[in-house]
Design an enzyme around this catalytic site. Structure first.
Site, short mmCIF file in Angstrom:
data_model
loop_
_atom_site.label_atom_id
_atom_site.label_comp_id
_atom_site.label_asym_id
_atom_site.label_seq_id
_atom_site.Cartn_x
_atom_site.Cartn_y
_atom_site.Cartn_z
N GLU A 180 0.83 -1.21 0.00
CA GLU A 180 0.00 0.00 0.00
C GLU A 180 0.86 1.26 0.00
OE1 GLU A 180 -2.90 -0.39 3.16
OE2 GLU A 180 -4.20 -1.57 1.86
N GLU A 375 -5.81 -8.21 -1.23
CA GLU A 375 -6.49 -8.02 0.07
C GLU A 375 -7.92 -7.62 -0.18
OE1 GLU A 375 -4.80 -5.47 3.10
OE2 GLU A 375 -2.76 -6.03 2.53
#
Ligand code: BG6
Length: 477
Positions: A180, A375
């Site tokens: 991320e 995810e």
């Protein structure tokens, strides 16, 4: 509407995802050094976690023990195999391999741990999918160099990546560099800067400029690592890892549309650089306008071009909405508004399955690269019954709705999707709050927010449901 019984393409990588610091525990075992994750205290949805300067006796640090995967992983991998996992995404704790981060020689005990872990996966034909840096860097790099504010971090990270590629390339084909990487966009939350980049802003420092500088170094490090990995073994697939929250305009007012576009540019220029190998012009103009004199060299720009990624890995939990309020530049801390069409989870995350199909199409149109949903999931409070069951129909519904949208993106829209690894396939420590009670897993772990409990594992209803999804290759959701 009739149930969509179509299957996903064969070889679709069904699995689950975790990160080292959120489940391993054993924070000082096997010669591991301290990482910044070892200094995160417990928080909750109303109280952010704090990061102490050193380990304080009167604080609880959930990551120190986590769910003790470090000692129990054979049992857990066996459960993943029982569900039929084709792959398992985890990260390598940098400070297990380089306890301080700047050593020349790696710690053999740390390397051996991941050798054994990957072998255990491969025993069941589960492909490891590995993130090199998932929200943790060795503490020494923070204390000695100020984290990613220092260009030297490029060298240390690339050395770490090189050691990992050389050691594991026969066992691990799928890699990602920084988890991320774009979550730093929320630069006003100093905690984020600290988490991703190990930076503690000093009094009066410009967080926004710091974030752009650190992100640049990380992108150069990522590009160098991608290039090295490909040189070593052309079969390696090395991707980016982006937190995808599509940003919608609140209304169809042209000003809202334009502002939402700028917001998307601001959140996703990271993947532009990863995939295209150069900075978008609007961002270079923005640096000029802000008078940010960043350390970006001609050699860096050449390296960005030479190390573009093979695929876009991304997390998807929620979408955002913005409204134009008169200023041009998007600021994540101030510009988000609730979406009246979307409900939120207990932790305030807006649940939007359709947004996942939108995101898959958006990435495809922009980069024409394979995608990997690494995810997705619902953090919720679960109740363990007396007979050790968890009836988590809410989680099954969340996943059903998201997988259905994924199916449409793949089978109707033609998106090239490599796989799907739902987050926290076994309950683990929440990154955001440090809680155990914000659970994502198919497997329940008997442990509370303060570390009490037997650590025994129990199959939830969603365990059997996801097993069947994998068995039918998504035909039965
Ligand atoms: C992603 C992170 O942002 O979201 C994970 O990559 C994290 O590390 C996950 O755990 C869920 O967030 P949280 O705060 O509920 O743990």
């Amino acid at each position: 509407m009739a149930e969509d019984k179509r299957e996903f393409p064969k070889d679709f990588l069904w699995g689950g995802a975790v990160a080292a610091h959120q489940l391993e525990g054993g924070y000082q075992d096997g010669g591991k050094g301290l990482s910044i994750a070892d200094l995160f205290t417990l928080g909750d949805k109303d109280h952010p976690r704090t990061i102490t300067k050193k380990i304080e006796a009167d604080q609880y640090y959930p990551n120190h023990k986590a769910i003790d995967f470090y000692h129990r992983y054979p049992e857990d991998i066996k459960l993943f195999a029982e569900m039929g996992f084709k792959c398992f995404r985890t990260s390598i704790a940098w400070s297990r391999i380089f306890p301080n981060g700047d050593e020349a020689e790696p710690n053999e005990e740390g390397l051996k741990f991941y050798d054994d872990l990957f072998d255990e996966c491969l025993k069941y034909d589960i492909q490891p999918v590995v993130t090199l840096s998932h929200f943790e860097i060795p503490l020494h790099l923070v204390q000695e160099y100020g984290g990613w504010r220092d260009r030297k971090l490029i060298k240390f990270f690339v050395h770490f990546a090189d050691v990992c590629f050389k050691r594991y390339h026969n066992k691990v084909k799928y890699w990602m560099t920084f988890n991320e990487i774009n979550n730093q966009t929320d630069f006003e939350a100093a905690g984020h800067l600290y988490t991703d980049s190990g930076i503690v802003p000093e009094e009066g420092e410009d967080n926004e400029k710091l974030m752009y500088q650190a992100a640049h170094y990380e992108l150069v490090a990522s590009a160098q690592a991608v290039k090295l990995g490909h040189q070593l073994d052309p079969d390696l697939q090395i991707g980016s890892m982006i937190a995808m929250c599509p940003i919608y305009p609140l209304t169809s007012k042209p000003e809202d549309i334009l502002f939402a576009q700028r917001a998307m540019q601001t959140r996703y220029w990271f993947s532009d650089v990863h995939a295209n190998g150069f900075y978008p012009q609007w961002l270079l103009n923005f640096f000029e306008k802000k008078n940010f004199k960043l350390d970006i060299t001609t050699a860096d720009l050449a390296q960005l071009k030479e190390g573009t990624v093979d695929y876009i890995g991304f997390s998807y939990y929620m979408s955002f909405t913005v409204k134009y309020t008169g200023h041009e530049d998007y600021n994540e801390a101030h510009d988000l508004v609730p979406n009246p069409y979307v409900k939120a989870s207990e932790w305030g995350w807006q649940i939007d399955p359709t947004g996942l199909r939108y995101a898959l199409n958006w990435f495809t149109d922009r980069y024409h690269l394979p995608l990997f949903v690494v995810e997705n999931g619902l953090g919720a409070v679960d109740q363990l019954t007396e007979d050790h069951k968890v009836h988590d129909d809410y989680r099954i519904k969340y996943m059903h709705d998201h997988i259905l949208q994924m199916k449409r993106a793949v089978l109707d829209d033609g998106v090239d999707l490599m796989g799907y690894t739902p987050w926290g396939c076994i309950d683990l420590v929440s990154a955001g709050t440090g809680e155990m009670s914000k659970r994502y897993g198919f497997i329940y772990v008997d442990e509370d927010d303060h570390g009490n409990g037997s650590l025994d594992r129990y199959r939830k209803d969603s365990f059997y449901w996801f097993k069947n999804v994998i068995e039918t290759n998504g035909a039965e959701l």
